[in-house]
Motif scaffolding. Structure first.
Motif, PDB file in Angstrom:
ATOM      1  N   ASP A 130      -4.688   3.028  -7.735  1.00 42.46           N
ATOM      2  CA  ASP A 130      -5.543   3.218  -6.563  1.00 42.46           C
ATOM      3  C   ASP A 130      -4.765   3.141  -5.255  1.00 42.46           C
ATOM      4  N   GLY A 131      -3.566   3.730  -5.238  1.00 44.05           N
ATOM      5  CA  GLY A 131      -2.776   3.770  -4.010  1.00 44.05           C
ATOM      6  C   GLY A 131      -2.037   2.496  -3.685  1.00 44.05           C
ATOM      7  N   ILE A 132      -2.043   1.518  -4.595  1.00 43.19           N
ATOM      8  CA  ILE A 132      -1.329   0.253  -4.396  1.00 43.19           C
ATOM      9  C   ILE A 132      -0.191   0.179  -5.409  1.00 43.19           C
ATOM     10  N   THR A 133       0.972  -0.310  -4.974  1.00 48.22           N
ATOM     11  CA  THR A 133       2.125  -0.468  -5.856  1.00 48.22           C
ATOM     12  C   THR A 133       2.403  -1.955  -6.081  1.00 48.22           C
ATOM     13  N   THR A 169       0.836  -1.195   0.000  1.00 48.07           N
ATOM     14  CA  THR A 169       0.000   0.000   0.000  1.00 48.07           C
ATOM     15  C   THR A 169       0.876   1.251   0.000  1.00 48.07           C
ATOM     16  N   GLY A 170       0.517   2.219  -0.838  1.00 44.17           N
ATOM     17  CA  GLY A 170       1.275   3.459  -0.937  1.00 44.17           C
ATOM     18  C   GLY A 170       2.120   3.493  -2.185  1.00 44.17           C
ATOM     19  N   THR A 171       2.525   4.712  -2.580  1.00 46.36           N
ATOM     20  CA  THR A 171       3.317   4.881  -3.798  1.00 46.36           C
ATOM     21  C   THR A 171       4.645   5.589  -3.560  1.00 46.36           C
ATOM     22  N   GLN A 228       1.348   1.410 -10.427  1.00 45.71           N
ATOM     23  CA  GLN A 228       0.706   2.025  -9.267  1.00 45.71           C
ATOM     24  C   GLN A 228      -0.743   2.338  -9.629  1.00 45.71           C
TER      25      GLN A 228
END
Length: 259
Positions: free
Chosen positions: A240-243, A201-203, A238
């Motif tokens: 929707d906020g997922i990498t 989660t996060g970029t 990346q």
């Protein structure tokens, strides 16, 4: 018989470290330039196209020049070098260091470029050249990890770059061995390979987070520093906020059963 069982058990254990299906074959010697230079987008570019330049070994300061800046110019962006296609023609991009070592790659721009097949339409939703700065940083970190562990750094392979990006674009959250192997074949890589996948989660700080995840997982770490490998491709998507991150490492003395 007991010795044979131990060898079979060891082989099965090693096989869990890489997803690419491989069979060892006879090794061959290869010559290496003192400095390795390659282009993210391959040796052919369109006018006004930009491509990151990969230079190895990492951790050294390089001077990069073009034999014809009017055809292909070079720019330094932070710690990265970028080739910028200006006009049709051919130019040699050369990297050198303070020790006098050199390496080069030839780039062709526009209609003078040889015709290359289009990437296969696999249904992936994003461009195979996206997130290049993150991917370049990931490769730098992987090569630094290999260097720190006494194994050779890896050159960038365009086919594996495309295969890794195609798989990350599908936003897999676990390994899909047949699809990953077929992606390598479709992209034009004819040998066996190992691959790592991580999703988080996060970029922000994506390259560092991906490599840290693999360093902290014994199986993934062994794939990353496997001395049998000689080239690399990575993919980053990346959404929707997922990498989603993939690493493909090529093993030229092995076989992909999907070829």
């Amino acid at each position: 018989m007991t010795s044979m069982k131990k060898r079979i058990s060891a082989a099965l254990t090693a096989a869990t470290l890489t997803i690419g299906l491989t069979i060892p074959t006879m090794a061959t010697e290869t010559s290496r330039e003192s400095i390795r230079v390659s282009s993210y987008k391959g040796s052919t570019l369109e006018v006004e196209e930009r491509s990151g330049i990969i230079i190895g070994p990492s951790g050294t300061e390089y001077t990069v020049t073009s034999s014809d800046p009017d055809t292909v110019a070079v720019e330094q962006v932070l710690t990265f070098w970028v080739a910028v296609a200006k006009a049709e023609g051919t130019a040699e991009i050369t990297a050198s260091n303070s020790a006098g070592e050199r390496g080069s790659v030839t780039l062709t721009v526009g209609s003078a470029a040889p015709i290359t097949p289009e990437p296969p339409d696999s249904g992936d939703s994003s461009d195979l050249t996206e997130n290049m700065e993150i991917r370049q940083e990931m490769i730098r970190l992987i090569n630094q990890t290999r260097k720190d562990n006494g194994v050779s750094e890896l050159s960038v392979n365009d086919a594996l770059m495309n295969a890794a990006q195609a798989c990350s674009n599908r936003r897999y959250t676990w390994h899909h061995a047949p699809e990953e192997s077929q992606a390598a074949v479709d992209a034009g890589y004819p040998y066996g390979f190992g691959d790592n996948l991580t999703v988080f989660t996060g970029t922000a700080n994506a390259a560092q987070r991906a490599v840290d995840n693999w360093i902290n997982s014994p199986g993934h770490f062994q794939t990353m520093i496997d001395p049998r490998c000689d080239c690399i491709g990575v993919g980053v998507t990346q959404h929707d906020g997922i990498t989603y991150c993939y690493m493909f490492v090529g093993m030229p003395n092995s076989v992909n059963f999907y070829t």
